[in-house]
Enzyme design. Sequence first.
Site, PDB file in Angstrom:
ATOM      1  N   ALA A  64       0.030  -1.601   1.467  1.00  0.00           N
ATOM      2  CA  ALA A  64      -1.268  -1.050   1.852  1.00  0.00           C
ATOM      3  C   ALA A  64      -1.078   0.410   2.245  1.00  0.00           C
ATOM      4  O   ALA A  64       0.010   0.806   2.666  1.00  0.00           O
ATOM      5  CB  ALA A  64      -1.834  -1.848   3.017  1.00  0.00           C
ATOM      6  N   GLY A 108       2.005  -5.121   1.017  1.00  0.00           N
ATOM      7  CA  GLY A 108       0.868  -5.563   0.216  1.00  0.00           C
ATOM      8  C   GLY A 108       1.170  -5.590  -1.276  1.00  0.00           C
ATOM      9  O   GLY A 108       0.530  -6.345  -2.027  1.00  0.00           O
TER      10      GLY A 108
HETATM   11  C1  HXC Z   1       0.824   5.449   2.239  1.00  0.00           C
HETATM   12  C2  HXC Z   1       2.817   5.899   1.257  1.00  0.00           C
HETATM   13  C3  HXC Z   1       3.187   4.535   1.324  1.00  0.00           C
HETATM   14  C4  HXC Z   1       2.254   3.622   1.905  1.00  0.00           C
HETATM   15  C5  HXC Z   1       4.804   5.618   0.405  1.00  0.00           C
HETATM   16  N1  HXC Z   1       3.842   6.523   0.686  1.00  0.00           N
HETATM   17  N2  HXC Z   1       4.426   4.394   0.791  1.00  0.00           N
HETATM   18  N3  HXC Z   1       1.643   6.338   1.713  1.00  0.00           N
HETATM   19  N4  HXC Z   1       1.089   4.128   2.349  1.00  0.00           N
HETATM   20  N5  HXC Z   1       2.511   2.305   1.985  1.00  0.00           N
HETATM   21  C6  HXC Z   1       3.883   7.970   0.431  1.00  0.00           C
HETATM   22  C7  HXC Z   1       4.804   8.683   1.392  1.00  0.00           C
HETATM   23  O1  HXC Z   1       4.167   8.929   2.631  1.00  0.00           O
HETATM   24  C8  HXC Z   1       5.086   9.953   0.627  1.00  0.00           C
HETATM   25  O2  HXC Z   1       3.981  10.823   0.758  1.00  0.00           O
HETATM   26  C9  HXC Z   1       5.129   9.492  -0.805  1.00  0.00           C
HETATM   27  O3  HXC Z   1       4.402   8.229  -0.852  1.00  0.00           O
HETATM   28  C10 HXC Z   1       6.524   9.218  -1.308  1.00  0.00           C
HETATM   29  O4  HXC Z   1       7.165   8.324  -0.423  1.00  0.00           O
HETATM   30  P1  HXC Z   1       8.628   8.584   0.208  1.00  0.00           P
HETATM   31  O5  HXC Z   1       8.783   7.684   1.377  1.00  0.00           O
HETATM   32  O6  HXC Z   1       8.814  10.047   0.444  1.00  0.00           O
HETATM   33  O7  HXC Z   1       9.570   8.134  -1.003  1.00  0.00           O
HETATM   34  P2  HXC Z   1      11.017   7.465  -0.938  1.00  0.00           P
HETATM   35  O8  HXC Z   1      11.877   8.150   0.084  1.00  0.00           O
HETATM   36  O9  HXC Z   1      11.488   7.422  -2.362  1.00  0.00           O
HETATM   37  O10 HXC Z   1      10.781   5.968  -0.403  1.00  0.00           O
HETATM   38  C11 HXC Z   1      10.031   5.057  -1.167  1.00  0.00           C
HETATM   39  C12 HXC Z   1       9.677   3.819  -0.299  1.00  0.00           C
HETATM   40  C13 HXC Z   1       9.028   4.287   1.012  1.00  0.00           C
HETATM   41  C14 HXC Z   1      10.942   3.000  -0.023  1.00  0.00           C
HETATM   42  C15 HXC Z   1       8.708   2.969  -1.143  1.00  0.00           C
HETATM   43  O11 HXC Z   1       7.964   5.180   0.696  1.00  0.00           O
HETATM   44  C16 HXC Z   1       8.468   3.193   1.870  1.00  0.00           C
HETATM   45  O12 HXC Z   1       9.215   2.503   2.548  1.00  0.00           O
HETATM   46  N6  HXC Z   1       7.109   3.069   1.898  1.00  0.00           N
HETATM   47  C17 HXC Z   1       6.374   2.322   2.883  1.00  0.00           C
HETATM   48  C18 HXC Z   1       6.552   0.829   2.713  1.00  0.00           C
HETATM   49  C19 HXC Z   1       5.771   0.034   3.713  1.00  0.00           C
HETATM   50  O13 HXC Z   1       5.975   0.088   4.933  1.00  0.00           O
HETATM   51  N7  HXC Z   1       4.837  -0.764   3.181  1.00  0.00           N
HETATM   52  C20 HXC Z   1       4.087  -1.713   3.917  1.00  0.00           C
HETATM   53  C21 HXC Z   1       2.747  -1.155   4.291  1.00  0.00           C
HETATM   54  S1  HXC Z   1       1.843  -2.264   5.306  1.00  0.00           S
HETATM   55  P3  HXC Z   1       4.175  12.431   0.899  1.00  0.00           P
HETATM   56  O14 HXC Z   1       2.781  12.920   1.119  1.00  0.00           O
HETATM   57  O15 HXC Z   1       5.111  12.653   2.033  1.00  0.00           O
HETATM   58  O16 HXC Z   1       4.751  12.842  -0.428  1.00  0.00           O
HETATM   59  C22 HXC Z   1       1.229  -3.397   4.265  1.00  0.00           C
HETATM   60  C23 HXC Z   1       0.443  -4.474   4.910  1.00  0.00           C
HETATM   61  C24 HXC Z   1      -0.471  -5.186   3.963  1.00  0.00           C
HETATM   62  O17 HXC Z   1       1.389  -3.356   3.086  1.00  0.00           O
HETATM   63  C25 HXC Z   1      -1.221  -6.299   4.558  1.00  0.00           C
HETATM   64  C26 HXC Z   1      -2.274  -6.049   5.494  1.00  0.00           C
HETATM   65  C27 HXC Z   1      -2.832  -4.678   5.562  1.00  0.00           C
END
Ligand code: HXC
Length: 257
Positions: A64, A108
């Site tokens: 998400a 998500g």
């Molecule tokens: C918003 C996101 C995002 C996310 C990545 N980005 N994941 N933005 N929501 N879930 C954005 C980053 O902020 C960044 O923006 C750009 O995408 C690139 O990401 P990086 O982290 O710089 O890339 P990298 O180092 O290659 O790492 C990739 C990754 C990491 C391992 C996928 O981005 C990551 O761990 N993402 C978050 C995963 C997460 O926590 N997901 C769960 C969300 S909660 P900028 O602007 O800096 O370029 C969820 C709950 C759902 O899903 C159910 C109820 C709501």
Amino acid sequence: MNTAVLKEIVGQVGILTINRPDAMNALNDDVMNGLTLGLDEFEQNDAIHCVIITGSEKVFAAGADIAAMRNYEYIDVYRDNFITRNWERLKTFRKPTIAAVSGYALGGGCEVAMMCDMVFAADNAKFSQPEVRIATLPGAGATQRLPRSVGKAVAMDLCFTGRMLTAAEALQFGLVSRVYPKAELMHETLEQAQAIAAYSLPVLMMMKESLNRAFETPLNEGLAFERKMLYATFALEDRKEGMNAFIEKRPANFNNR
Ligand code: HXC
């Protein structure tokens, strides 16, 4: 125009591609509304028998959209019917669906994959439920679908630690049913989807309904439902065609009635 989800039709297969490369395909309203509308269209199109949901080679979806969520208060998510409002169309979609996962399927993203009937993975796929790290729940279905898919021990392990599974581990635990080399994932998935699509659509739909009962009813009720669906196939022209074609040693020609 909503470009967060790209729509394509190849033969009898509908393909929805999540397309937010700048944000790791994070699932915001544009994406979830795009998936919902695409599925509505594919459901109504009688020529489509199977649907593939995919992302890019690098990322299926990183969860998400955290930037969109971070300032929400309880009242916002409650009043807005967050998640329920536009994340659940796959749950009611009646034709077979395949998630083709390459790269990250996190949070998500993993939950959307699990909403599909089958998950095929590229060998670079990585699955996790990292919500514990941002102090929220895997609340788009993972606390319910993950234990049903991989069992209690692995589900608890994944949710409590947020650790990532490789494609090989996901296959071993039963989260995915196939792993392909990255470059072959879409070709192989499309080929499989087309093979499924060539079968009788009403039979596929009855199978899906019956299989899904396995997660929702006691055994005897599920078996009774299955028996009704079995009897229902005897009302189909396709069932006659399938059996006649076998006896006559010729390919079946289904007309989906
Ligand atoms: C918003 C996101 C995002 C996310 C990545 N980005 N994941 N933005 N929501 N879930 C954005 C980053 O902020 C960044 O923006 C750009 O995408 C690139 O990401 P990086 O982290 O710089 O890339 P990298 O180092 O290659 O790492 C990739 C990754 C990491 C391992 C996928 O981005 C990551 O761990 N993402 C978050 C995963 C997460 O926590 N997901 C769960 C969300 S909660 P900028 O602007 O800096 O370029 C969820 C709950 C759902 O899903 C159910 C109820 C709501």
